[in-house]
Write an enzyme that holds these catalytic residues in place. Structure first.
Site, PDB file in Angstrom:
ATOM      1  N   GLU A 145      13.991  39.298 -60.221  1.00 43.74           N
ATOM      2  CA  GLU A 145      15.291  38.716 -58.849  1.00 43.74           C
ATOM      3  C   GLU A 145      16.354  39.723 -58.925  1.00 43.74           C
ATOM      4  OE1 GLU A 145      12.690  37.375 -56.584  1.00 43.74           O
ATOM      5  OE2 GLU A 145      11.467  37.001 -57.907  1.00 43.74           O
ATOM      6  N   HIS A 231       6.101  43.007 -44.718  1.00 42.27           N
ATOM      7  CA  HIS A 231       4.952  41.383 -44.369  1.00 42.27           C
ATOM      8  C   HIS A 231       6.027  40.596 -43.428  1.00 42.27           C
ATOM      9  CE1 HIS A 231       2.965  37.838 -44.750  1.00 42.27           C
ATOM     10  NE2 HIS A 231       4.056  37.547 -45.489  1.00 42.27           N
ATOM     11  N   HIS A 274       5.762  32.637 -47.943  1.00 44.39           N
ATOM     12  CA  HIS A 274       7.529  32.023 -48.304  1.00 44.39           C
ATOM     13  C   HIS A 274       7.935  31.173 -47.938  1.00 44.39           C
ATOM     14  CE1 HIS A 274       9.463  35.953 -50.527  1.00 44.39           C
ATOM     15  NE2 HIS A 274      10.891  35.368 -49.367  1.00 44.39           N
ATOM     16  N   ASP A 278      15.286  30.958 -50.307  1.00 42.65           N
ATOM     17  CA  ASP A 278      15.149  31.672 -52.047  1.00 42.65           C
ATOM     18  C   ASP A 278      14.376  31.396 -52.973  1.00 42.65           C
ATOM     19  OD1 ASP A 278      16.058  33.552 -53.356  1.00 42.65           O
ATOM     20  OD2 ASP A 278      17.667  32.599 -53.104  1.00 42.65           O
ATOM     21  N   ASN A 280      11.575  31.730 -54.197  1.00 46.96           N
ATOM     22  CA  ASN A 280       9.614  31.965 -53.266  1.00 46.96           C
ATOM     23  C   ASN A 280       9.554  32.107 -55.067  1.00 46.96           C
ATOM     24  OD1 ASN A 280       9.542  31.034 -50.798  1.00 46.96           O
ATOM     25  ND2 ASN A 280      11.203  31.945 -50.415  1.00 46.96           N
ATOM     26  N   ARG A 282      10.262  32.767 -57.855  1.00 46.47           N
ATOM     27  CA  ARG A 282      10.317  31.969 -59.040  1.00 46.47           C
ATOM     28  C   ARG A 282       9.177  30.827 -58.944  1.00 46.47           C
ATOM     29  NH1 ARG A 282      16.064  33.902 -60.490  1.00 46.47           N
ATOM     30  NH2 ARG A 282      16.494  33.939 -57.907  1.00 46.47           N
ATOM     31  N   ARG A 285       5.334  31.688 -59.150  1.00 51.17           N
ATOM     32  CA  ARG A 285       5.200  32.189 -60.338  1.00 51.17           C
ATOM     33  C   ARG A 285       5.484  30.837 -61.635  1.00 51.17           C
ATOM     34  NH1 ARG A 285       8.022  36.822 -59.329  1.00 51.17           N
ATOM     35  NH2 ARG A 285      10.250  35.919 -60.012  1.00 51.17           N
ATOM     36  N   TYR A 312       4.122  45.026 -59.536  1.00 54.31           N
ATOM     37  CA  TYR A 312       3.777  43.733 -58.636  1.00 54.31           C
ATOM     38  C   TYR A 312       3.991  43.788 -57.279  1.00 54.31           C
ATOM     39  CZ  TYR A 312       5.475  39.096 -58.685  1.00 54.31           C
ATOM     40  OH  TYR A 312       5.560  37.817 -58.640  1.00 54.31           O
ATOM     41  N   TYR A 313       5.094  44.337 -57.056  1.00 52.62           N
ATOM     42  CA  TYR A 313       5.325  44.533 -55.620  1.00 52.62           C
ATOM     43  C   TYR A 313       4.271  44.924 -54.830  1.00 52.62           C
ATOM     44  CZ  TYR A 313      10.670  42.484 -56.611  1.00 52.62           C
ATOM     45  OH  TYR A 313      11.487  42.022 -56.221  1.00 52.62           O
TER      46      TYR A 313
END
Length: 349
Positions: A145, A231, A274, A278, A280, A282, A285, A312-313
């Site tokens: 992040e 997205h 989402h 903010d 989202n 962390r 996971r 990952y992204y």
């Protein structure tokens, strides 16, 4: 179903008033559910199954049975209609079932073999090893992040209470908060198959505590966009409903999927909704790793270096925009396999 609810409530030593208070449901409605004069909604079924610790599937089947009997009664064509409905449900279930590719099945078998091996070495496990791996997880999850602290600096902040020159207050809080959130999910591990809205909001509250306190543990009220992604998350007014469906999906599937696939699904579904302003990533996971740890697997640690972060992204982007989760499942499975291999190598040195 009425006897199921009443018996479970009495076994828990709860009065109808106390259960009503815990569930946020009117006391009169609880009494009517138990007498059979009113039927709970699906949302109320989830709440009651969690509070009374009744197996969701058992309660849901009882609820659906009563609903079906109420609708069709003893009509002469009822059995024929049920047979047609059964055939259609079986068809839809076949169509919607998750199909695992050969690659996924192969890596899941490898993971299962490694987990068995790890379990045989558990007597060599120690608090120090777990502490070191959890510190690495906090470091990497924050690095994804944009947190610029090194692993050593993260350790100094968390375990020595030091302040790092040149690092922002937010970066310090991200390290401390994430480590506390790991502690919280370890507490949740003792609750069998625990995952509910209250726990999720508590995890998020820990992540954003002291950083954006007004949004910590609260769903967003505005539309958001994900930087670097095409997205578009659902509108804010849809978030509560999306989250309700998220937990329903979990209750239905929590014992049907391989733990790694279940954990990856819950991660991807949450990040796609989402639900927060903010935190989202962390939180998603942490939810993934809560599920893995409950099933006896080590933390799947996604590294925050450029190559791993981009992979990952990209896997997430494909899952979100093309509705193809294969790459994401493979990515998470590979991370879990690596975590198992590393854990085993540490214990057998």
């Amino acid at each position: 179903m009425k006897s199921l609810l009443k018996n479970a409530r009495e076994q828990k030593g709860l009065k109808t008033r106390e259960l009503a208070q815990l569930a946020g449901i009117d006391q009169a409605l609880i009494s009517k559910f138990e007498s059979g004069t009113r039927k709970p909604t699906k949302d109320q079924i989830i709440k009651l199954s969690q509070l009374l610790e009744i197996d969701y599937e058992t309660l849901m089947i009882a609820w659906l049975k009563e609903k079906i009997l109420y609708e069709i009664g003893d009509d002469d064509l009822a059995l024929k209609a049920l047979k047609v409905a059964e055939d259609e449900i079986k068809y839809n279930k076949t169509v919607s079932n998750l199909k695992l590719s050969t690659s996924l099945e192969k890596i899941l078998k490898e993971i299962d073999f490694l987990k068995e091996k790890l379990d045989s070495f558990r007597q060599f496990d120690s608090f120090k090893i777990k502490q070191a791996l959890e510190l690495e997880y906090t470091f990497e999850s924050n690095r994804i992040e944009g947190n610029t602290m090194t692993l050593r600096e993260t350790d100094m902040v968390i375990n020595e209470g030091l302040t790092i020159s040149g690092k922002s207050m937010r970066e310090h809080l991200e390290a401390i908060n994430h480590q506390e959130a790991i502690g919280f999910i370890k507490e949740l591990m003792s609750k069998s198959n625990s995952l509910n809205e209250r726990d999720l909001l508590s995890i998020h509250n820990l992540i954003l505590r002291g950083i954006i306190p007004e949004d910590a543990g609260r769903y967003r009220k505005v539309q958001v966009m994900i930087q670097g992604s095409t997205h578009m998350p659902p509108q804010a007014l849809m978030v509560p409903q999306e989250m309700e469906e998220y937990f329903i999906w979990y209750e239905i599937n929590k014992n049907k999927l391989h733990p790694v696939i279940l954990a990856a699904e819950m991660h991807e579904r949450l990040i796609t909704i989402h639900p927060f302003i903010d935190g989202n990533g962390r939180t998603s996971r942490l939810i993934m790793n809560l599920i893995l740890m409950q099933k006896g697997y080590p933390i799947a640690n996604i590294k925050g270096d450029y190559e791993n972060r981009m992979q990952y992204y990209q896997a997430l982007e494909i899952a979100q925009t093309k509705k193809d989760k294969e790459d994401f499942f493979l990515f998470i499975a590979q991370r879990e396999k690596e975590s198992l291999e590393r854990y085993i190598s540490i214990l057998t040195q």
